[in-house]
Write a protein that holds these residues in place. Structure first.
Motif, PDB file in Angstrom:
ATOM      1  N   SER A  61      15.078  57.799 -38.588  1.00 63.72           N
ATOM      2  CA  SER A  61      16.179  58.456 -39.301  1.00 63.72           C
ATOM      3  C   SER A  61      16.101  59.971 -39.157  1.00 63.72           C
ATOM      4  O   SER A  61      17.113  60.637 -38.927  1.00 63.72           O
ATOM      5  CB  SER A  61      16.164  58.082 -40.786  1.00 63.72           C
ATOM      6  N   SER A  65      18.800  62.237 -37.110  1.00 62.25           N
ATOM      7  CA  SER A  65      19.509  63.298 -37.836  1.00 62.25           C
ATOM      8  C   SER A  65      19.369  64.626 -37.092  1.00 62.25           C
ATOM      9  O   SER A  65      20.339  65.389 -36.966  1.00 62.25           O
ATOM     10  CB  SER A  65      18.969  63.427 -39.261  1.00 62.25           C
ATOM     11  N   LYS A 134      25.202  59.555 -38.254  1.00 67.30           N
ATOM     12  CA  LYS A 134      24.982  59.818 -39.693  1.00 67.30           C
ATOM     13  C   LYS A 134      25.243  58.571 -40.527  1.00 67.30           C
ATOM     14  O   LYS A 134      24.508  58.271 -41.461  1.00 67.30           O
ATOM     15  CB  LYS A 134      25.848  60.987 -40.157  1.00 67.30           C
ATOM     16  N   VAL A 137      22.358  56.048 -39.966  1.00 60.67           N
ATOM     17  CA  VAL A 137      21.143  56.518 -40.634  1.00 60.67           C
ATOM     18  C   VAL A 137      21.242  56.231 -42.128  1.00 60.67           C
ATOM     19  O   VAL A 137      20.325  55.696 -42.739  1.00 60.67           O
ATOM     20  CB  VAL A 137      20.886  58.025 -40.348  1.00 60.67           C
ATOM     21  N   GLU A 138      22.384  56.560 -42.700  1.00 62.82           N
ATOM     22  CA  GLU A 138      22.587  56.338 -44.128  1.00 62.82           C
ATOM     23  C   GLU A 138      22.543  54.840 -44.478  1.00 62.82           C
ATOM     24  O   GLU A 138      21.869  54.425 -45.414  1.00 62.82           O
ATOM     25  CB  GLU A 138      23.943  56.929 -44.530  1.00 62.82           C
TER      26      GLU A 138
END
Length: 143
Positions: A61, A65, A134, A137-138
């Motif tokens: 992650s 990012s 994003k 990852v979230e």
């Protein structure tokens, strides 16, 4: 075109032409188009669980990012420049391609399928690529 119309997808002819030229060797029948190209038109809603388990490590992650941030700084957003820039970025951080590229594909496609990763990145474009990284990852971090 009917294959993607059922998904309520609208795409301009130029974009559709790029997608078709990239995946034409992967499709035999029109229904194959949807299976091999839907991710170009719709962000993944789920991520292949086996791939997440195998390819998403503790630091994935953070790396992704940072990669998303780095991608935003690339001005010549073409396949070869993106590939060279990403390889250099990862090399400078002593991170192997194998640690990141499968996870990046997962973010963009939702699975391990698809044509050349950097072709996908170019066609999706900078904003969509960064958004999908994003979002993945979230989503995956919460699981």
């Amino acid at each position: 075109a009917k294959e993607i119309e059922t998904e309520n997808i609208v795409a301009d002819k130029n974009y559709l032409s790029k997608v078709i030229s990239l995946i034409k060797d992967r499709i035999t029948l029109l229904p194959d188009f949807k299976a091999n190209a839907l991710f170009f038109f719709k962000a993944p809603e789920t991520y292949d669980a086996k791939m997440v388990k195998d390819k998403w490590k503790e630091n994935t992650s953070v790396i992704l990012s940072e990669l998303a941030e780095f991608l935003s700084s690339i001005s010549d957003f073409t396949e070869h420049n993106i590939e060279n820039s990403v390889k250099e970025f990862l090399n400078n951080k002593n991170i192997s391609l194998g640690q990141v590229l499968p996870a990046l594909r997962l973010c963009l496609v939702g699975s391990a399928k698809g044509p050349s990763l950097f072709s996908i990145v170019e066609i999706l474009g900078k904003q969509v690529t960064i958004y999908r990284i994003k979002k993945a990852v979230e989503t995956i971090t919460k699981q």
